[in-house]
Enzyme design. Structure first.
Site, PDB file in Angstrom:
ATOM      1  N   LEU A 119      37.331  30.197  43.521  1.00  0.00           N
ATOM      2  CA  LEU A 119      37.773  31.380  42.320  1.00  0.00           C
ATOM      3  C   LEU A 119      38.250  33.112  43.026  1.00  0.00           C
ATOM      4  O   LEU A 119      37.630  33.524  43.785  1.00  0.00           O
ATOM      5  CB  LEU A 119      36.905  31.525  41.467  1.00  0.00           C
ATOM      6  CG  LEU A 119      36.849  32.380  40.529  1.00  0.00           C
ATOM      7  CD1 LEU A 119      37.526  31.255  39.212  1.00  0.00           C
ATOM      8  CD2 LEU A 119      35.609  32.066  39.376  1.00  0.00           C
ATOM      9  N   ASP A 120      39.969  32.750  42.784  1.00  0.00           N
ATOM     10  CA  ASP A 120      40.145  34.489  43.517  1.00  0.00           C
ATOM     11  C   ASP A 120      39.424  35.786  44.206  1.00  0.00           C
ATOM     12  O   ASP A 120      38.830  35.323  42.389  1.00  0.00           O
ATOM     13  CB  ASP A 120      41.693  33.609  43.308  1.00  0.00           C
ATOM     14  CG  ASP A 120      42.717  34.796  42.523  1.00  0.00           C
ATOM     15  OD1 ASP A 120      41.856  35.816  42.085  1.00  0.00           O
ATOM     16  OD2 ASP A 120      43.260  33.923  42.246  1.00  0.00           O
ATOM     17  N   ILE A 121      39.918  36.529  44.185  1.00  0.00           N
ATOM     18  CA  ILE A 121      39.225  37.742  44.125  1.00  0.00           C
ATOM     19  C   ILE A 121      39.246  37.999  42.774  1.00  0.00           C
ATOM     20  O   ILE A 121      38.183  39.236  42.613  1.00  0.00           O
ATOM     21  CB  ILE A 121      39.345  38.760  45.799  1.00  0.00           C
ATOM     22  CG1 ILE A 121      38.743  39.974  45.727  1.00  0.00           C
ATOM     23  CG2 ILE A 121      41.192  39.078  44.999  1.00  0.00           C
ATOM     24  CD1 ILE A 121      38.561  40.172  47.674  1.00  0.00           C
ATOM     25  N   SER A 123      39.275  37.753  39.884  1.00  0.00           N
ATOM     26  CA  SER A 123      39.126  36.453  38.744  1.00  0.00           C
ATOM     27  C   SER A 123      37.620  36.337  39.042  1.00  0.00           C
ATOM     28  O   SER A 123      37.125  36.851  39.582  1.00  0.00           O
ATOM     29  CB  SER A 123      39.630  34.843  38.878  1.00  0.00           C
ATOM     30  OG  SER A 123      41.016  34.753  39.625  1.00  0.00           O
TER      31      SER A 123
END
Length: 243
Positions: A119-121, A123
């Site tokens: 889960l990217d930074i 998000s």
């Protein structure tokens, strides 16, 4: 019929991860057709029956899986470019007070705990961290059938057939994307349901149809929902929950 490595077959059958399989074999905790096999690299037929000794089963049952509502500004896995990893959010103080799981938190639960999916930074939302190789394989295996659901706030003007393209018809990195389920929730928010997780996939898909993502939140993985879990807090996966 060709023989294959026992550890590979154990992983394919969902008994454990390959690393765990090697550990269990070395400890003499694996039986093939009722006979203990303790030599690493042993090859067996896919039709042979593999069972785990009680010690291996007990070790698996002692492993924890944690559900975190990740805030913006944390990376899922290893620290990178000065950004903090999400695992730093896990301590007794940040455990959700409504968590009903019987576990007591202790630092040893952080050993071998790894994110099962990114889960990217930028998000937020549901991030799974697990010590259990079976769950990791279930969620991030190449052919994992498990859906992941996101609420995505966007700006911009959708190109003509953009919604159809989001559902099926886009390619990333030279490969066609699997069909998705994408629909409008309200005038500036889309709901995405995906069966894959390429790097920054939703943001890149949206850019291709004229939209810019301003907020992205994962609300479900398989049958497990984020629910009322507050941002920055976590709870254990309960024994009655499966993805």
């Amino acid at each position: 019929m060709e023989k294959i490595r026992l550890s590979k077959l154990m992983s394919e059958q969902g008994l454990c991860s390959r690393r765990e399989a090697d550990d269990f074999i070395a400890k003499g905790w694996v039986k093939v057709d009722g006979e203990i096999v303790s030599e690493l690299g042993t090859k067996v037929l896919p039709t042979q029956k593999i069972t785990l000794e009680k010690a291996a089963q007990a070790k698996q049952q002692g492993r924890v899986t944690i559900l975190l509502n990740k805030p913006v500004g944390y990376v899922s896995g290893q620290a990178e470019e000065g950004h903090k990893p999400a695992i730093l959010l896990l301590d007794a103080a940040t455990r959700w007070e409504q968590d009903t799981a019987p576990h007591r938190f202790h630092r040893s639960q952080l050993l071998g705990l790894a994110p099962a999916g990114r889960l990217d930074i930028d998000s937020t939302g549901l991030l799974v961290l697990t010590q259990d190789g079976r769950i990791a394989k279930q969620l991030i295996g190449e052919d994992s059938p498990i859906e992941k659901e996101y609420l995505v706030r966007v700006q911009g003007k959708l190109v003509g057939n953009g919604l159809n393209l989001l559902n099926h018809g886009l390619s990333l990195d030279g490969k066609k994307l699997k069909p998705a389920k994408v629909s409008w929730q309200n005038e500036d928010q889309l709901r995405f349901i995906l069966n894959e997780g390429k790097k920054r996939q939703i943001r890149r898909m949206c850019e291709m149809v004229g939209l810019k993502v301003t907020a992205l939140k994962r609300v479900r993985i398989g049958k497990v929902r984020l629910g009322d879990l507050p941002q920055g807090q976590w709870r254990y996966l309960r024994a009655d929950e499966t993805f």
